[in-house]
Design an enzyme around this catalytic site. Structure first.
Site, PDB file in Angstrom:
ATOM      1  N   HIS A  27       0.805  -1.233   0.000  1.00 52.61           N
ATOM      2  CA  HIS A  27       0.000   0.000   0.000  1.00 52.61           C
ATOM      3  C   HIS A  27       0.842   1.289   0.000  1.00 52.61           C
ATOM      4  CE1 HIS A  27       0.321   0.430   4.367  1.00 52.61           C
ATOM      5  NE2 HIS A  27      -0.605  -0.451   4.661  1.00 52.61           N
ATOM      6  N   HIS A  81      -5.312  -7.839  14.995  1.00 50.36           N
ATOM      7  CA  HIS A  81      -5.336  -6.704  14.062  1.00 50.36           C
ATOM      8  C   HIS A  81      -6.130  -7.092  12.826  1.00 50.36           C
ATOM      9  CE1 HIS A  81      -4.250  -3.283  11.807  1.00 50.36           C
ATOM     10  NE2 HIS A  81      -3.062  -3.638  11.366  1.00 50.36           N
ATOM     11  N   GLU A  83      -6.351  -5.591   9.862  1.00 48.73           N
ATOM     12  CA  GLU A  83      -5.872  -5.261   8.511  1.00 48.73           C
ATOM     13  C   GLU A  83      -5.678  -6.565   7.735  1.00 48.73           C
ATOM     14  OE1 GLU A  83      -2.665  -2.397   8.253  1.00 48.73           O
ATOM     15  OE2 GLU A  83      -3.102  -2.057   6.134  1.00 48.73           O
ATOM     16  N   ASP A  85      -3.657  -7.980   5.749  1.00 49.30           N
ATOM     17  CA  ASP A  85      -2.458  -8.823   5.691  1.00 49.30           C
ATOM     18  C   ASP A  85      -2.447  -9.821   6.848  1.00 49.30           C
ATOM     19  OD1 ASP A  85      -2.180  -6.377   7.078  1.00 49.30           O
ATOM     20  OD2 ASP A  85      -0.009  -6.477   7.065  1.00 49.30           O
ATOM     21  N   HIS A 147      -1.617   0.391  14.862  1.00 50.98           N
ATOM     22  CA  HIS A 147      -1.807   1.652  14.184  1.00 50.98           C
ATOM     23  C   HIS A 147      -3.226   1.795  13.630  1.00 50.98           C
ATOM     24  CE1 HIS A 147      -1.458   0.195   9.826  1.00 50.98           C
ATOM     25  NE2 HIS A 147      -1.306  -0.893  10.542  1.00 50.98           N
ATOM     26  N   ASP A 166       1.463  -5.451  14.537  1.00 52.96           N
ATOM     27  CA  ASP A 166       2.422  -4.727  13.694  1.00 52.96           C
ATOM     28  C   ASP A 166       3.588  -4.119  14.489  1.00 52.96           C
ATOM     29  OD1 ASP A 166       1.195  -5.189  11.243  1.00 52.96           O
ATOM     30  OD2 ASP A 166       0.001  -3.363  11.312  1.00 52.96           O
ATOM     31  N   TYR A 194       9.891   0.653   9.037  1.00 46.58           N
ATOM     32  CA  TYR A 194       8.518   0.278   9.387  1.00 46.58           C
ATOM     33  C   TYR A 194       7.924   1.289  10.368  1.00 46.58           C
ATOM     34  CZ  TYR A 194       4.517  -2.712  10.019  1.00 46.58           C
ATOM     35  OH  TYR A 194       3.233  -3.189  10.009  1.00 46.58           O
ATOM     36  N   HIS A 227       5.140  -9.151  11.490  1.00 48.40           N
ATOM     37  CA  HIS A 227       5.989  -9.039  10.291  1.00 48.40           C
ATOM     38  C   HIS A 227       7.449  -9.200  10.668  1.00 48.40           C
ATOM     39  CE1 HIS A 227       2.816  -7.529   7.654  1.00 48.40           C
ATOM     40  NE2 HIS A 227       2.511  -6.600   8.532  1.00 48.40           N
TER      41      HIS A 227
END
Ligand code: FEO
Length: 399
Positions: A27, A81, A83, A85, A147, A166, A194, A227
């Site tokens: 993104h 989370h 999101e 991913d 985030h 994250d 990051y 990650h």
């Protein structure tokens, strides 16, 4: 039998994620070293999966789980989370595993239901709630806006494993699952990148979270993010130190010169500014946008003391690369910067004025009204650029 294996990271916890070696764009973030999507299997009496992976990697995650336990044995899924991913594979995983419960933060419940038509209800958990996994206990800490609104940490109490989604993560594809198995300078750059690209707007919340975690007396032995490689042992103190430093937003002796050029005139001005900065004692990073990604620009800006923006004027506008990068950077809200703009022009030369407006919107303290060169910078204009660089270097904290 699949060659995809889980990797044991503590007595009861296994990494069951996926490695995305080929990822180069996330993104808008240039992921030059790929990434991993980390999911974790906790082998309690009630086997528990913490987060999933990006949708196309679901089979890889399932194969790694199957190397430890039949996936249908999974009792609980925790979504730290929402999101995609980390949740993209959640609907298919739920359909296949049919867990007895799926838990997420209250905001996670809303986010997951907005993304997917899940086959089961989600149980909300709040900060301080505990979940009995049968012999092991997960507790939760909501980390709103770190985030996303839904973000939360999970903590495996008996083994001191912090699942930090994250936070403390990095886009780094590696088969070496622990930080201490990787090159530390690569880890530092990717972790800082990051932080700059994902967490910089929320630095005040990072600082507050670090204080909160300190106050709770939690002492994780493993920090398992979603990650990149996993932190253990003394590396955890390193990660906390880096986060404390980055979240301070303290200006340094570094000046970042962000610029683009049509026929080399603005590039000459950038070079003269860099020479002045260097002569004045600043650390200098020059980023020509033809060869610098916006996400590398963000990384260099984190903790810098000064920013220069250079753009020619084209059809009464700044160069598109400057508009792109500065739209991105503005959203990341870097703080405590001084700066100035410069650029060459042939007709009316609006770019410097436009760049100044962006800097003012970002609350960057302007040290000059900007320097413009008519077509090609004269020796006098280049001298002015050099002097501005030197002047700005004198205003920065000493190294
Ligand atoms: Fe890695 Fe915010 O997702």
């Amino acid at each position: 039998m699949s060659h995809m294996k889980a990797v044991k990271i503590s007595d009861s916890v296994y990494w069951v994620g996926a490695i995305d070696w080929g990822l180069r764009e996330f993104h808008g973030y240039a992921t030059s070293r790929g990434s991993t999507y980390n999911a974790y299997l906790v082998m309690a009496d009630k086997p528990t999966l913490v987060d999933t992976v990006k949708a196309p990697f679901k089979d890889e995650m399932m194969a790694r789980i199957a190397s430890v336990v039949d996936p249908v044995e999974i009792d609980t899924i925790v979504s730290n989370h929402a999101e995609m991913d980390h949740s993209g594979a959640l609907p298919a995983t739920i359909a296949e595993v049919k867990p007895s419960r799926v838990v997420a933060s209250p905001m996670g419940l809303k986010a997951l239901n907005a993304h997917f038509a899940l086959e089961c209800d989600i149980t909300p958990v709040k900060t301080g709630d505990k979940l009995d996994l049968g012999g092991l206990t997960l507790s939760f800490i909501e980390t709103r806006m770190l985030h996303w609104p839904d973000s939360m940490f999970s903590y495996l109490e008996e083994e001191d494993v912090l699942f930090s989604q994250d936070a403390f993560g990095m886009h780094l594809a590696t088969a070496d699952i622990f930080v201490d198995q990787n090159d530390i300078s690569t880890v530092h750059w990717e972790c800082e990148k990051y932080y700059a690209n994902i967490l910089m707007p929320y630095s005040n919340k990072v600082a507050a979270l670090l204080a909160d975690v300190d106050a709770t007396g939690l002492s994780p032995k493993i920090v398992a993010s979603d990650h990149g490689p996993i932190w253990r042992g003394k590396d955890i103190a390193t990660a906390l130190k880096w986060y404390a430093e980055w979240s301070e937003d303290a200006p340094s002796n570094k000046a970042v010169v962000i610029h683009d050029t049509m026929w080399g005139a603005t590039a000459k001005m950038a070079a003269a500014i860099c020479d002045g900065l260097k002569t004045g004692g600043a650390e200098v990073v020059s980023l020509p946008l033809a060869s610098s990604s916006r996400s590398d620009v963000a990384t260099e800006i984190l903790g810098a003391g000064a920013v220069f923006l250079g753009s020619p004027t084209i059809n009464n506008q700044m160069f598109p690369s400057l508009a792109d990068t500065m739209t991105y950077l503005k959203g990341l809200k870097p703080k405590n910067l001084i700066g100035a703009s410069f650029g060459a022009y042939g007709w009316s030369g609006e770019a410097v004025k436009q760049l100044n407006a962006i800097l003012e919107e970002m609350k960057v303290e302007l040290v000059s009204e900007g320097i413009r060169a008519f077509y090609v910078p004269t020796p006098e204009v280049l001298e002015e650029c050099f002097a501005l660089g030197e002047e700005v270097a004198g205003k920065l904290p000493k190294a």
